[in-house]
Design an enzyme around this catalytic site. Structure first.
Site, PDB file in Angstrom:
ATOM      1  N   GLY A  42      -6.457  -5.081  -0.808  1.00  0.00           N
ATOM      2  CA  GLY A  42      -6.701  -6.506  -0.626  1.00  0.00           C
ATOM      3  C   GLY A  42      -7.770  -7.040  -1.548  1.00  0.00           C
ATOM      4  O   GLY A  42      -7.920  -8.260  -1.701  1.00  0.00           O
ATOM      5  N   ARG A  71       0.848  -1.204   0.000  1.00  0.00           N
ATOM      6  CA  ARG A  71       0.000   0.000   0.000  1.00  0.00           C
ATOM      7  C   ARG A  71       0.879   1.248   0.000  1.00  0.00           C
ATOM      8  O   ARG A  71       0.511   2.278   0.538  1.00  0.00           O
ATOM      9  CB  ARG A  71      -0.924   0.016   1.233  1.00  0.00           C
ATOM     10  CG  ARG A  71      -1.684  -1.273   1.487  1.00  0.00           C
ATOM     11  CD  ARG A  71      -2.678  -1.618   0.394  1.00  0.00           C
ATOM     12  NE  ARG A  71      -3.391  -2.844   0.712  1.00  0.00           N
ATOM     13  CZ  ARG A  71      -2.994  -4.059   0.361  1.00  0.00           C
ATOM     14  NH1 ARG A  71      -1.857  -4.220  -0.302  1.00  0.00           N
ATOM     15  NH2 ARG A  71      -3.723  -5.107   0.671  1.00  0.00           N
ATOM     16  N   GLN A  88     -10.089  -0.038  -3.534  1.00  0.00           N
ATOM     17  CA  GLN A  88     -10.385  -0.236  -2.115  1.00  0.00           C
ATOM     18  C   GLN A  88     -11.868  -0.102  -1.811  1.00  0.00           C
ATOM     19  O   GLN A  88     -12.448  -0.910  -1.095  1.00  0.00           O
ATOM     20  CB  GLN A  88      -9.612   0.771  -1.272  1.00  0.00           C
ATOM     21  CG  GLN A  88      -9.759   0.539   0.227  1.00  0.00           C
ATOM     22  CD  GLN A  88      -9.596   1.824   1.023  1.00  0.00           C
ATOM     23  OE1 GLN A  88     -10.400   2.743   0.925  1.00  0.00           O
ATOM     24  NE2 GLN A  88      -8.533   1.875   1.812  1.00  0.00           N
ATOM     25  N   GLU A 101     -15.699   2.898   5.513  1.00  0.00           N
ATOM     26  CA  GLU A 101     -16.187   1.982   6.543  1.00  0.00           C
ATOM     27  C   GLU A 101     -17.565   2.359   7.100  1.00  0.00           C
ATOM     28  O   GLU A 101     -18.144   1.614   7.875  1.00  0.00           O
ATOM     29  CB  GLU A 101     -15.184   1.916   7.708  1.00  0.00           C
ATOM     30  CG  GLU A 101     -13.945   1.078   7.397  1.00  0.00           C
ATOM     31  CD  GLU A 101     -12.786   1.913   6.898  1.00  0.00           C
ATOM     32  OE1 GLU A 101     -13.036   3.006   6.336  1.00  0.00           O
ATOM     33  OE2 GLU A 101     -11.624   1.480   7.043  1.00  0.00           O
ATOM     34  N   ARG A 103      -1.018  -7.748   7.918  1.00  0.00           N
ATOM     35  CA  ARG A 103      -2.224  -8.448   7.482  1.00  0.00           C
ATOM     36  C   ARG A 103      -2.474  -8.241   5.997  1.00  0.00           C
ATOM     37  O   ARG A 103      -2.944  -9.152   5.311  1.00  0.00           O
ATOM     38  CB  ARG A 103      -3.421  -7.985   8.298  1.00  0.00           C
ATOM     39  CG  ARG A 103      -3.669  -6.477   8.278  1.00  0.00           C
ATOM     40  CD  ARG A 103      -4.769  -6.115   9.243  1.00  0.00           C
ATOM     41  NE  ARG A 103      -4.951  -4.675   9.342  1.00  0.00           N
ATOM     42  CZ  ARG A 103      -5.746  -4.101  10.225  1.00  0.00           C
ATOM     43  NH1 ARG A 103      -6.424  -4.843  11.072  1.00  0.00           N
ATOM     44  NH2 ARG A 103      -5.880  -2.808  10.260  1.00  0.00           N
ATOM     45  N   ASP A 156     -10.407  -0.997  10.939  1.00  0.00           N
ATOM     46  CA  ASP A 156      -9.730  -0.084  11.858  1.00  0.00           C
ATOM     47  C   ASP A 156     -10.660   0.942  12.487  1.00  0.00           C
ATOM     48  O   ASP A 156     -10.295   1.592  13.480  1.00  0.00           O
ATOM     49  CB  ASP A 156      -8.596   0.648  11.131  1.00  0.00           C
ATOM     50  CG  ASP A 156      -7.453  -0.278  10.769  1.00  0.00           C
ATOM     51  OD1 ASP A 156      -7.280  -1.297  11.458  1.00  0.00           O
ATOM     52  OD2 ASP A 156      -6.736   0.002   9.789  1.00  0.00           O
TER      53      ASP A 156
END
Length: 797
Positions: free
Chosen positions: A705, A347, A685, A632, A363, A488
């Site tokens: 990811g 990233r 993302q 999020e 991760r 997060d």
């Protein structure tokens, strides 16, 4: 609106309209010398680190987003008209200016025509080199002789450290100096310090970069940006040097450097001229060595073909032909290439990531490895070992591993409150996947050091990861969230409990049991079975909410993801992972995933939770920091989309799995690119959800990811080609209207051409497999029956 198309034959994406909604980018080079280039030649270059080795400047969040870049200006000395070989930065009227950009695998070609002059520039980094090539061709397509001047332009950073260059101007504007020797421009920083190429990251050395013009006369130069532009009010669109047709011969000494050479060309009708630019790191002496390696355009073209061959050879291990050509575009090239780029740069380097995430996030990186296993299993194994050594002896992980500085056995242990609860649990996805891909069962017995002290077998590292989470359980006996779980923004307090991580822990125990049995360690298997049984009781008692699983408990008892909540009453990850981990009963699994479809699914992907948070305090849920429907906070976070695809595939629902996949698949938006805005050939993302005024717009392309899990879910769960310890499991979950499709897969150096037939229009189920004319039992192709090249037929039903 359509801006380009997929050229499968040449393995390129072709951009026909340069005015894309946002800059559409590509990557050049390697993890040593990296570069980003856009369809309008914007972007930057860096050495090892985008944070501490960025020698070619990008002005962050600029308008356009990708400027400055690697520009070549052309001036007609008779008319005084001028333009650039890429549409930007001069921005000529598209009624008169025609252009095409071809993004390939680690190279980009931009071809343009204006005022009867055709230009073509190919940008690439030769294999195993720390410099880049621009191969330029200028052709006179008009019916008269043309007198032209060409000007190169790059903008050297005043310090390779991004923060120093763009923020600490009281320092960085006084340390750059330019020199010119014939056809080489050198930009030196802190030149009074000794030069040590390996010490630049610590800032204890001088740094040097260069640009060189080859195959054309040097008719002028400038190394000071202010001289090239001519005024602080001029821009890259109207530089004074180009407008006047003559360089000033400036030598930068402080302020801002640039790399400009002028070469004058007289071209008869139909005549063309080629020249080359080399751009790289090092002093003039290093530039001379690079020129000796690639002294002319002919040599550069040979090197370009080597780059193509290198990347294409990595991208041929899984090829499919399905009824959906847009799916094929992604699987056969672009998703796999996206995975390789993400594997390389994590990233750390894009038009959005500017090095603020320097190094390999634990991760992120462990998951990224999943996407490259079919292509580069050996390199993936090396990276996996590196990440395993980023685990502390207590089972937790370093949040970030910096490859050039990592010293296993000597790393300082972080404070207990800095651990993230999910980090080492991803090893249970990736380590078995690596062993199944390669057949290297003894990898589990390989001894590797911990980050801080001591060592263990890989199997021992896995046990330590489980122990870490078991020892950090909350009031309900579920896994603690610690500083954060995967999300997060969901900060539960150290002793708050994450249902998602609890599902991961269950998955880990299940995998550990299988590995222990393979390794003939019954005591270890028995230990894990006992822990699993206890965990299952806690999951059933404390996480089922009637129709779906809750998301978490905060340390003060607040419940997230319950039907009793007004906001965020359902979350995606605890539903998909309840299925993937095997925690859900068949009834719970179906109810949970149906609830996802009802409450979270949208036309552009699945929301991470719903409804978004607007009233809750930031002390309760940090997602409220974001606008509703973004990231999020009820946005379409693309990373977990693949998990929902896998969950539906596991339940036998191929139609819904594919619906989910296509809803966020980049190539599905190629002809409506104005909705998604970013590149239609790579994953991203996040996407704005229906709660946002920008519904459907996507952000943060390339490094996510999403790339690995999309490729993994598509190839192993939709196409159903799943490596196992003893062979390939064949278990597709496809749309019922797929009557036939093919997959070619290289597995442990054996090629298997598989033809699938689906006469009964089923979504899942294998009725019969023939391998090289021999009927097989079950739905696995044993590796010990494979020849070098194999033909398989699979009847679904």
């Amino acid at each position: 609106m359509k801006y380009g198309y997929f050229d499968d034959k040449n393995k390129e994406y072709v951009i026909e309209r340069p005015d894309t909604p946002r800059p559409w980018s590509n990557y050049l080079g390697s993890t040593v010398y990296g570069a980003i280039i856009t369809n309008n030649a914007g972007g930057y270059s860096f050495y090892k680190s985008a944070a501490r080795g960025k020698f070619l400047r990008l002005i962050v969040n600029n308008v356009p987003l990708d400027q400055p870049g690697r520009y070549i200006y052309i001036r007609d000395n008779e008319s005084s008209d001028y333009w650039s070989t890429s549409w930007q930065p001069v921005d000529k009227d598209l009624a008169d200016y025609k252009t095409e950009c071809r993004h390939g695998t680690a190279y980009t070609k931009i071809k343009s025509e204006y005022s009867g002059i055709l230009s073509e520039t190919v940008y690439f980094v030769p294999l195993n080199k720390d410099f880049e090539c621009w191969v330029v061709k200028i052709k006179n397509n008009s019916n008269k002789k043309r007198n032209l001047s060409c000007f190169t332009y790059t903008e050297f950073a005043s310090h390779w450290n991004l923060q120093q260059d763009l923020l600490n101007l009281q320092y960085s504007q006084y340390i750059i100096r330019g020199r010119v020797e014939k056809n080489i421009i050198e930009a030196s920083i802190n030149e009074n310090l000794p030069y040590d190429e390996k010490a630049y990251i610590k800032g204890e050395t001088s740094t040097h970069s260069f640009i060189s013009l080859i195959g054309a006369n040097v008719d002028g130069f400038d190394t000071r940006r202010e001289n090239f532009l001519g005024s602080i009010y001029n821009t890259y669109k109207n530089p004074k040097v180009v407008m006047q047709g003559k360089c000033t011969g400036s030598l930068v000494m402080g302020d801002n450097g640039c790399g400009t050479f002028q070469t004058n060309l007289d071209l008869k009708p139909g005549e063309e001229r080629e020249f080359m630019v080399l751009l790289g790191i090092g002093p003039i002496s290093k530039a001379k060595e690079c020129i000796q390696e690639i002294p002319d355009v002919k040599t550069a073209k040979v090197e370009l073909e080597k780059v193509k061959e290198y990347w294409h050879s990595r991208l041929g291990n899984l090829i499919t032909q399905t009824p959906d050509k847009e799916f094929d575009h992604m699987i056969n090239l672009w998703n796999a290439y996206n995975c390789l780029i993400t594997f390389a740069w994590s990233r750390s380097a894009s038009l959005i990531y500017q090095g603020e995430r320097d190094g390999l996030g634990y991760r992120d990186t462990v998951q990224d490895i999943l996407g490259v296993l079919p292509a580069i299993a050996d390199s993936a194994g090396e990276r996996l070992e590196l990440m395993i050594t980023g685990q502390y002896s207590n089972g937790g992980a370093k949040p970030v591993v910096k490859p050039f500085e990592h010293t296993p056995g000597e790393e300082k242990v972080v404070d207990d409150h800095e651990y993230r609860s999910d980090d080492c649990l991803w090893l249970f996805n990736t380590i078995p996947a690596y062993v199944k891909e390669t057949g290297k069962l003894d990898f589990y017995n390989k001894v590797l050091p911990f980050a801080d002290a001591g060592e263990a077998t890989v199997f021992g590292h896995l046990r330590r990861a489980i122990e870490f989470n078991l020892q950090r359980s909350g009031a309900h006996g579920l896994a603690c969230g610690l500083s954060a779980d995967w999300n997060d923004c969901l900060q539960l307090g150290y002793y708050g409990e994450s249902v998602f991580v609890t599902m991961q822990l269950r998955y880990a125990l299940k995998e550990f049991i299988e590995i222990a049995q393979l390794l003939s360690q019954p005591e270890e298997a028995a230990w894990a079975k006992e822990k699993l049984a206890t965990l299952d009781d806690r999951i059933q008692e404390h996480t089922w909410d009637g129709k779906w699983f809750i998301r978490a408990y905060k340390d003060d008892g607040t419940v997230y993801g319950s039907r009793k909540n007004e906001e965020g009453f359902i979350w995606l990850n605890s539903q998909s992972w309840a299925v993937l981990s095997g925690a859900a009963s068949s009834e719970q699994a179906r109810s949970a995933m149906d609830s996802v479809y009802e409450h979270l699914s949208t036309d552009y992907g699945i929301m991470v939770c719903a409804p978004p948070y607007q009233k809750e305090s930031v002390e309760v849920i940090r997602a409220v920091l974001f606008n509703p429907g973004q990231k999020e906070n009820g946005g379409i976070f693309c990373h977990p989309q693949g998990w929902a695809v896998m969950a539906e595939a596991a339940l036998g629902n191929g139609n819904r799995a594919y619906e989910y996949y296509r809803n966020y698949m980049p190539s599905a938006y190629n002809e409506k690119a104005e909705i998604r805005e970013i590149e239609p050939y790579v994953h991203c993302q996040s996407t704005h959800s229906k709660y946002s005024a920008m519904y459907g717009a996507s952000r943060l392309p390339w490094l996510s990811g999403t790339a690995a899990w999309s490729y993994f879910s598509a190839t192993q769960w939709i196409l159903g080609i799943r490596p196992d310890y003893n062979g390939l499991i064949i278990d597709p979950a496809i749309p019922s209207d797929w009557k036939e499709f093919t997959v070619s897969r290289v597995f442990r150096e054996k090629k298997i051409n598989i033809k699938f037939n689906n006469p009964e229009s089923v979504q899942k189920g294998v009725k019969k497999i023939m391998l090289n004319g021999q009927a097989l039992e079950g739905n696995i192709i044993p590796v010990d029956l494979l020849k070098d090249v194999n033909e398989a037929e699979v009847l679904l039903g």
